[in-house]
Write an enzyme that holds these catalytic residues in place. Structure first.
Site, PDB file in Angstrom:
ATOM      1  N   SER A  98      -7.110 -11.757  -6.071  1.00 36.17           N
ATOM      2  CA  SER A  98      -8.071 -12.852  -6.190  1.00 36.17           C
ATOM      3  C   SER A  98      -7.706 -13.798  -7.329  1.00 36.17           C
ATOM      4  CB  SER A  98      -9.476 -12.300  -6.435  1.00 36.17           C
ATOM      5  OG  SER A  98      -9.816 -11.343  -5.462  1.00 36.17           O
TER       6      SER A  98
HETATM    7  N1  SAH Z   1     -10.018  -8.017  -5.980  1.00 32.39           N
HETATM    8  C1  SAH Z   1      -8.829  -7.729  -5.198  1.00 32.39           C
HETATM    9  C2  SAH Z   1      -8.928  -8.507  -3.910  1.00 32.39           C
HETATM   10  C3  SAH Z   1      -8.011  -8.077  -2.848  1.00 32.39           C
HETATM   11  S1  SAH Z   1      -8.231  -8.955  -1.320  1.00 32.39           S
HETATM   12  C4  SAH Z   1      -7.630  -8.139  -6.024  1.00 32.39           C
HETATM   13  O1  SAH Z   1      -7.794  -9.000  -6.878  1.00 32.39           O
HETATM   14  O2  SAH Z   1      -6.534  -7.636  -5.807  1.00 32.39           O
HETATM   15  C5  SAH Z   1      -9.538  -8.049  -0.580  1.00 32.39           C
HETATM   16  C6  SAH Z   1      -9.248  -6.621  -0.250  1.00 32.39           C
HETATM   17  O3  SAH Z   1     -10.350  -6.142   0.529  1.00 32.39           O
HETATM   18  C7  SAH Z   1      -8.016  -6.390   0.607  1.00 32.39           C
HETATM   19  O4  SAH Z   1      -7.170  -5.478  -0.037  1.00 32.39           O
HETATM   20  C8  SAH Z   1      -8.554  -5.812   1.913  1.00 32.39           C
HETATM   21  O5  SAH Z   1      -7.712  -4.848   2.518  1.00 32.39           O
HETATM   22  C9  SAH Z   1      -9.860  -5.202   1.446  1.00 32.39           C
HETATM   23  N2  SAH Z   1     -10.854  -4.964   2.490  1.00 32.39           N
HETATM   24  C10 SAH Z   1     -11.192  -5.749   3.542  1.00 32.39           C
HETATM   25  N3  SAH Z   1     -12.172  -5.171   4.259  1.00 32.39           N
HETATM   26  C11 SAH Z   1     -12.471  -3.994   3.649  1.00 32.39           C
HETATM   27  C12 SAH Z   1     -13.405  -2.945   3.906  1.00 32.39           C
HETATM   28  N4  SAH Z   1     -14.253  -2.976   4.940  1.00 32.39           N
HETATM   29  N5  SAH Z   1     -13.423  -1.897   3.067  1.00 32.39           N
HETATM   30  C13 SAH Z   1     -12.583  -1.824   2.003  1.00 32.39           C
HETATM   31  N6  SAH Z   1     -11.679  -2.777   1.708  1.00 32.39           N
HETATM   32  C14 SAH Z   1     -11.629  -3.856   2.523  1.00 32.39           C
END
Ligand code: SAH
Length: 219
Positions: free
Chosen positions: A69
């Site tokens: 993010s």
């Molecule tokens: N805050 C993280 C954001 C990663 S992007 C960072 O800064 O790295 C969002 C993440 O949510 C992704 O890795 C994706 O695989 C995950 N995601 C999407 N749907 C999800 C769900 N139902 N349960 C758990 N993770 C999920």
């Protein structure tokens, strides 16, 4: 927390600039958030080939078609949660584990759940290497929350939901706060949801664009 030798002067300088230009200059005022993001080596959470972009003002690829993010959105979300340092927090969407690290600095204990086991394992390893002892990583569908450890005083969701997932709201403690992006796949609103006498009180923080929350109460 432990700092690694590879946290070179260059990264330290880029990190200080990130905090000044992307966070403070845009109105982030919570000193605990600013301090945590000044300390945590964001580049450690980014794949080798994208490290040079780690402190830039945009999402960066982390594998599985997902992104770390944007720093500003993380700061805005965590500032809104107004953590005192003792809370039990649920993070949905571990991704790289970077935001997990920031939450770990601001709260008592962090449960984080990710649907891709490869991302979860990678994040868990980096967090352990950096010395974070107050993080528990789970693999599964976080749109349904993580019921076994509920209620949480705060919940932060890092993927966009079509509407407020009922399970997550149910797992929020009374007077708890949740930050979650809600809306269609290409443009959402980042919402602060407070639970007051069992009812949601909602404030829109900012327009945003997250990857979709995939699952039972997601897309
Ligand atoms: N805050 C993280 C954001 C990663 S992007 C960072 O800064 O790295 C969002 C993440 O949510 C992704 O890795 C994706 O695989 C995950 N995601 C999407 N749907 C999800 C769900 N139902 N349960 C758990 N993770 C999920």
């Amino acid at each position: 927390m432990v700092m690694l030798d590879s946290d070179s002067d260059r990264y330290a300088r880029e990190r200080a600039e990130m905090v000044e230009r992307q966070l403070r200059a845009r109105g982030i005022r919570d000193q605990r958030v600013l301090d945590a993001m000044s300390r945590i080596p964001r580049h450690e959470f980014v794949p080798e080939e994208f490290r040079s972009q780690a402190y830039q003002d945009h999402p960066v690829p982390i594998g599985e078609n997902q992104t770390i993010s944007q720093p500003f959105i993380i700061a805005l979300s965590l500032q809104a949660l107004d953590l005192a340092g003792t809370e039990m927090v649920l993070e949905v969407g571990t991704g790289s584990g970077y935001q997990t690290a920031v939450v770990a600095e601001l709260a008592g204990l962090v449960y984080t759940i990710e649907r891709y086991s490869r991302l979860a394992e990678n994040a868990e390893q980096i967090l352990a290497r950096l010395g974070f002892a107050n993080v528990r990583v789970a693999v599964g569908d976080g749109s349904l929350g993580l019921r076994e450890h509920a209620p949480y005083e705060a919940i932060v969701v890092s993927a966009a939901a079509p509407s407020l997932p009922r399970s997550l709201f149910d797992q929020l403690a009374d007077s708890g706060r949740m930050v979650i992006p809600i809306g269609p796949p290409h443009a959402q609103e980042l919402e602060l949801v407070r639970k007051q006498q069992g009812e949601p009180v909602i404030k829109v923080l900012e327009g945003c664009r997250f990857v979709p929350l995939i699952g039972g109460e997601g897309y």
